[in-house]
Scaffold this active site. Structure first.
Site, PDB file in Angstrom:
ATOM      1  N   SER A   1       5.965 -16.845   5.882  1.00 55.93           N
ATOM      2  CA  SER A   1       7.361 -16.598   5.533  1.00 55.93           C
ATOM      3  C   SER A   1       8.040 -17.911   5.157  1.00 55.93           C
ATOM      4  O   SER A   1       7.958 -18.895   5.883  1.00 55.93           O
ATOM      5  CB  SER A   1       8.090 -15.966   6.728  1.00 55.93           C
ATOM      6  OG  SER A   1       9.475 -15.890   6.476  1.00 55.93           O
TER       7      SER A   1
ATOM      8  N   ASN B   1      19.481 -11.136  15.437  1.00 58.44           N
ATOM      9  CA  ASN B   1      19.306 -11.390  16.855  1.00 58.44           C
ATOM     10  C   ASN B   1      20.255 -12.511  17.273  1.00 58.44           C
ATOM     11  O   ASN B   1      20.018 -13.668  16.939  1.00 58.44           O
ATOM     12  CB  ASN B   1      17.847 -11.784  17.093  1.00 58.44           C
ATOM     13  CG  ASN B   1      17.549 -11.978  18.558  1.00 58.44           C
ATOM     14  OD1 ASN B   1      18.245 -11.445  19.415  1.00 58.44           O
ATOM     15  ND2 ASN B   1      16.533 -12.759  18.841  1.00 58.44           N
TER      16      ASN B   1
ATOM     17  N   LEU C   1      15.250 -13.661   2.050  1.00 61.47           N
ATOM     18  CA  LEU C   1      16.248 -13.526   0.987  1.00 61.47           C
ATOM     19  C   LEU C   1      17.672 -13.511   1.566  1.00 61.47           C
ATOM     20  O   LEU C   1      18.483 -14.369   1.296  1.00 61.47           O
ATOM     21  CB  LEU C   1      15.953 -12.256   0.191  1.00 61.47           C
ATOM     22  CG  LEU C   1      16.685 -12.131  -1.138  1.00 61.47           C
ATOM     23  CD1 LEU C   1      16.226 -13.192  -2.113  1.00 61.47           C
ATOM     24  CD2 LEU C   1      16.473 -10.742  -1.727  1.00 61.47           C
ATOM     25  N   HIS C   2      17.963 -12.498   2.333  1.00 63.54           N
ATOM     26  CA  HIS C   2      19.199 -12.399   3.131  1.00 63.54           C
ATOM     27  C   HIS C   2      20.516 -12.250   2.364  1.00 63.54           C
ATOM     28  O   HIS C   2      21.550 -11.992   2.968  1.00 63.54           O
ATOM     29  CB  HIS C   2      19.350 -13.579   4.101  1.00 63.54           C
ATOM     30  CG  HIS C   2      18.165 -13.796   4.981  1.00 63.54           C
ATOM     31  ND1 HIS C   2      17.440 -12.773   5.544  1.00 63.54           N
ATOM     32  CD2 HIS C   2      17.555 -14.937   5.404  1.00 63.54           C
ATOM     33  CE1 HIS C   2      16.451 -13.272   6.262  1.00 63.54           C
ATOM     34  NE2 HIS C   2      16.496 -14.576   6.186  1.00 63.54           N
TER      35      HIS C   2
ATOM     36  N   CYS D   1      13.189 -27.291  12.854  1.00 62.78           N
ATOM     37  CA  CYS D   1      13.130 -27.035  11.412  1.00 62.78           C
ATOM     38  C   CYS D   1      14.077 -28.011  10.739  1.00 62.78           C
ATOM     39  O   CYS D   1      15.153 -28.288  11.267  1.00 62.78           O
ATOM     40  CB  CYS D   1      13.562 -25.592  11.115  1.00 62.78           C
ATOM     41  SG  CYS D   1      13.406 -25.144   9.364  1.00 62.78           S
TER      42      CYS D   1
ATOM     43  N   GLY E   1      10.104 -23.258  12.295  1.00 63.25           N
ATOM     44  CA  GLY E   1       9.780 -24.187  11.218  1.00 63.25           C
ATOM     45  C   GLY E   1       9.652 -23.543   9.853  1.00 63.25           C
ATOM     46  O   GLY E   1       9.561 -22.324   9.726  1.00 63.25           O
ATOM     47  N   GLU E   2       9.674 -24.396   8.840  1.00 64.32           N
ATOM     48  CA  GLU E   2       9.520 -23.947   7.456  1.00 64.32           C
ATOM     49  C   GLU E   2       8.096 -24.330   7.005  1.00 64.32           C
ATOM     50  O   GLU E   2       7.820 -25.513   6.749  1.00 64.32           O
ATOM     51  CB  GLU E   2      10.590 -24.606   6.574  1.00 64.32           C
ATOM     52  CG  GLU E   2      10.387 -24.434   5.089  1.00 64.32           C
ATOM     53  CD  GLU E   2      10.041 -23.003   4.655  1.00 64.32           C
ATOM     54  OE1 GLU E   2      10.820 -22.085   4.934  1.00 64.32           O
ATOM     55  OE2 GLU E   2       8.966 -22.813   4.042  1.00 64.32           O
TER      56      GLU E   2
ATOM     57  N   CYS F   1      15.949 -15.927  21.902  1.00 63.54           N
ATOM     58  CA  CYS F   1      15.165 -16.574  20.872  1.00 63.54           C
ATOM     59  C   CYS F   1      15.335 -15.876  19.536  1.00 63.54           C
ATOM     60  O   CYS F   1      15.236 -14.670  19.433  1.00 63.54           O
ATOM     61  CB  CYS F   1      13.725 -16.611  21.339  1.00 63.54           C
ATOM     62  SG  CYS F   1      12.542 -16.265  20.096  1.00 63.54           S
TER      63      CYS F   1
HETATM   64  N1  SAH Z   1      11.306 -20.807   8.054  1.00 61.82           N
HETATM   65  C1  SAH Z   1      10.703 -19.625   7.608  1.00 61.82           C
HETATM   66  C2  SAH Z   1       9.907 -18.895   8.676  1.00 61.82           C
HETATM   67  C3  SAH Z   1      10.486 -18.812  10.050  1.00 61.82           C
HETATM   68  S1  SAH Z   1      11.890 -17.806  10.264  1.00 61.82           S
HETATM   69  C4  SAH Z   1      11.753 -18.707   6.999  1.00 61.82           C
HETATM   70  O1  SAH Z   1      12.929 -18.992   7.121  1.00 61.82           O
HETATM   71  O2  SAH Z   1      11.360 -17.729   6.368  1.00 61.82           O
HETATM   72  C5  SAH Z   1      11.236 -16.132  10.201  1.00 61.82           C
HETATM   73  C6  SAH Z   1      12.274 -15.100   9.821  1.00 61.82           C
HETATM   74  O3  SAH Z   1      13.233 -14.870  10.877  1.00 61.82           O
HETATM   75  C7  SAH Z   1      13.081 -15.491   8.612  1.00 61.82           C
HETATM   76  O4  SAH Z   1      13.229 -14.395   7.730  1.00 61.82           O
HETATM   77  C8  SAH Z   1      14.411 -15.874   9.200  1.00 61.82           C
HETATM   78  O5  SAH Z   1      15.428 -15.807   8.264  1.00 61.82           O
HETATM   79  C9  SAH Z   1      14.544 -14.868  10.314  1.00 61.82           C
HETATM   80  N2  SAH Z   1      15.537 -15.220  11.351  1.00 61.82           N
HETATM   81  C10 SAH Z   1      15.910 -16.448  11.752  1.00 61.82           C
HETATM   82  N3  SAH Z   1      16.852 -16.352  12.731  1.00 61.82           N
HETATM   83  C11 SAH Z   1      17.077 -15.041  12.949  1.00 61.82           C
HETATM   84  C12 SAH Z   1      17.927 -14.312  13.837  1.00 61.82           C
HETATM   85  N4  SAH Z   1      18.723 -14.928  14.690  1.00 61.82           N
HETATM   86  N5  SAH Z   1      17.882 -12.955  13.791  1.00 61.82           N
HETATM   87  C13 SAH Z   1      17.044 -12.323  12.934  1.00 61.82           C
HETATM   88  N6  SAH Z   1      16.217 -12.956  12.090  1.00 61.82           N
HETATM   89  C14 SAH Z   1      16.227 -14.304  12.080  1.00 61.82           C
HETATM   90 FE1  SF4 Z   2      14.250 -23.009   9.340  1.00 64.59          FE
HETATM   91 FE2  SF4 Z   2      13.514 -20.498   8.730  1.00 64.59          FE
HETATM   92 FE3  SF4 Z   2      15.326 -20.992  10.671  1.00 64.59          FE
HETATM   93 FE4  SF4 Z   2      15.997 -21.390   8.120  1.00 64.59          FE
HETATM   94  S1  SF4 Z   2      15.442 -19.406   9.087  1.00 64.59           S
HETATM   95  S2  SF4 Z   2      16.432 -22.782   9.835  1.00 64.59           S
HETATM   96  S3  SF4 Z   2      14.082 -22.139   7.284  1.00 64.59           S
HETATM   97  S4  SF4 Z   2      13.179 -21.566  10.693  1.00 64.59           S
END
Ligand code: SAH
Ligand code: SF4
Length: 406
Positions: free
Chosen positions: A239, A338, A262-263, A149, A207-208, A381
């Site tokens: 997403s 996670n 959002l977070h 990403c 990925g985004e 993961c």
């Molecule tokens: N890039 C896009 C889609 C992939 S990530 C995005 O960021 O939305 C899919 C979701 O998993 C997102 O909401 C992301 O914030 C969340 N995510 C990423 N790493 C995570 C982790 N370690 N624990 C929980 N959720 C996570």
């Molecule tokens: Fe990329 Fe989504 Fe991970 Fe942010 S949460 S680094 S946008 S895959």
């Protein structure tokens, strides 16, 4: 030759970079696969093997059916085409799906595939993950849109990966086709026995997606095509971390359900979690959500909120979250963080998640907490570990009791 992936710092900013530069290098296979081509591109492919123009439309329809309804893996199976045409196709094209490098199956039925894609850099292959999560009322396939990403969300493992390349539409559709192959989930001859194990698709893997817009659009439109894989757009969710200029475009040109990562409820905090917030702050993001084409109470936007201990999980945050989303048809998904090796956050305590979710629930949101699935296979993961499973308060308590006896 490799393209350097030097992290670029935005001018005037000393903090972490928003984006890495994507890799341009892509080595196409010698014989291209027909999987993922648009109807127009398929017609062109037929032109290349001298199929007369007046026949092309019908042939495209037939091939489309074999590819996406019957799941043909070999041209020889396409018995509605003449033998000559099947041979000519096989000489120039393949029906190849992405290659599975490894498969893991969890005790709870969750399956994870590590998928190897064409191209490598410095001896490392391009790989993405794809996860199938069976539930009582649905089967959800979580697919990826990029290798790595370009963004660097501080809690996300994918964000730490150096390699970045966009997936092609074929590689996006290929993940759904491959899952159907693996699960024997194709319609049998005569249209009987359509089990539909893969009933939902979420683009929440690596990925985004809105930074690979055209390929994601073309790929998802094939996944939703009513004469092929036929997943309703209401059963496909994309997403995004908040690529504001492409949100309206996604609504207009893809039309699937939207989930927004959002977070955090303040720009200050969100910038530390999702650096892209510096480019597209909360106000712009929420405006784009309010104006998302087709948004309504029946088609709500999902707001994802990862629960990070002591960072964004106070009850004041929960109340601010509810206030922030007022007036937007929304669902809120609380995601237990996670952890991954080297991550600097911890998952919120279960009791805190419960209290947080109660505030969200009392404000009128269903407040599902994603249940960790495939715990035994997905340990390292990031986001692929979770499934969107709605739990009642009682179920959550039961889960909590289970967690305490782990
Ligand atoms: N890039 C896009 C889609 C992939 S990530 C995005 O960021 O939305 C899919 C979701 O998993 C997102 O909401 C992301 O914030 C969340 N995510 C990423 N790493 C995570 C982790 N370690 N624990 C929980 N959720 C996570
Ligand atoms: Fe990329 Fe989504 Fe991970 Fe942010 S949460 S680094 S946008 S895959």
């Amino acid at each position: 030759m490799t393209t350097p992936l030097a992290a670029t710092k935005p001018p005037g900013s000393a903090s972490a970079a928003i984006e890495k530069r994507p890799l341009e290098r892509y080595v196409a296979p010698e014989k291209p696969s027909l999987v993922g081509l648009s109807r127009a591109a398929l017609a062109e492919a037929l032109g290349a093997i001298d199929v007369p123009e007046r026949q092309r439309r019908m042939r495209v329809q037939q091939i489309w059916h074999w590819l996406y309804v019957r799941g043909a893996q070999d041209f020889a199976a396409m018995t509605t085409l003449s033998k000559e045409l099947r041979l000519a196709l096989a000489q120039r094209f393949t029906l190849a799906r992405p290659e599975i490098a490894a498969e893991q199956v969890s005790v709870d039925g969750t399956r994870k595939w590590l998928i190897r894609l064409p191209g490598e850099v410095e001896g490392r292959p391009h790989e993405v993950e794809c996860v199938y999560i069976p539930e009582a009322d649905r089967g959800t396939l979580c697919i990826s849109s990029q290798v790595g990403c370009t963004l660097n969300c501080s809690f996300c493992h994918t964000g730490t990966q150096r390699l970045v390349r966009n997936l092609t539409p074929g590689e996006i559709v290929g993940q759904v086709v491959l899952a159907r192959d693996q699960l024997a989930d194709w319609t049998a001859a005569g249209g009987e026995g359509d089990k539909r194990l893969v009933s939902n698709v979420v683009m929440m893997g690596m990925g985004e997606p809105l930074y690979n817009f055209e390929a994601v659009r073309d790929g998802l439109n094939i996944v939703a095509d009513g004469e092929g894989l036929s997943l309703s757009k209401r059963r496909i969710t994309l997403s995004t971390s908040g690529v504001v200029p492409n949100i309206a475009r996604a609504g207009a040109e893809i039309g699937v359900m939207l989930a927004v990562s959002l977070h955090a409820v303040t720009d200050e905090l969100r910038e530390t979690l999702v650096p892209l917030n510096r480019k597209y702050p909360l106000r712009d993001l929420l405006d784009a959500c309010r104006n998302y084409p087709g948004v309504s109470n029946a088609r709500r936007i999902t707001f994802e909120y990862v629960m990070l201990k002591g960072v964004n999980d106070s009850l004041a945050d929960a109340r601010a979250l509810v206030r922030l989303l007022k007036g937007i048809p929304a669902k809120i998904n609380l995601i237990p963080f996670n952890p991954w090796p080297g991550s600097k956050y911890e998952c919120s305590d279960w009791a805190q998640i419960e209290k947080f979710s109660e505030i969200v629930f009392n404000a009128g949101y269903a407040s599902p907490v994603r249940t960790p699935r495939g715990r035994d296979i997905l340990a390292a993961c990031g986001q692929l570990k979770s499934a969107t499973e709605k739990l009642s308060a009682r179920e959550r308590l039961a889960l909590r009791a289970m967690a305490m006896t782990d």
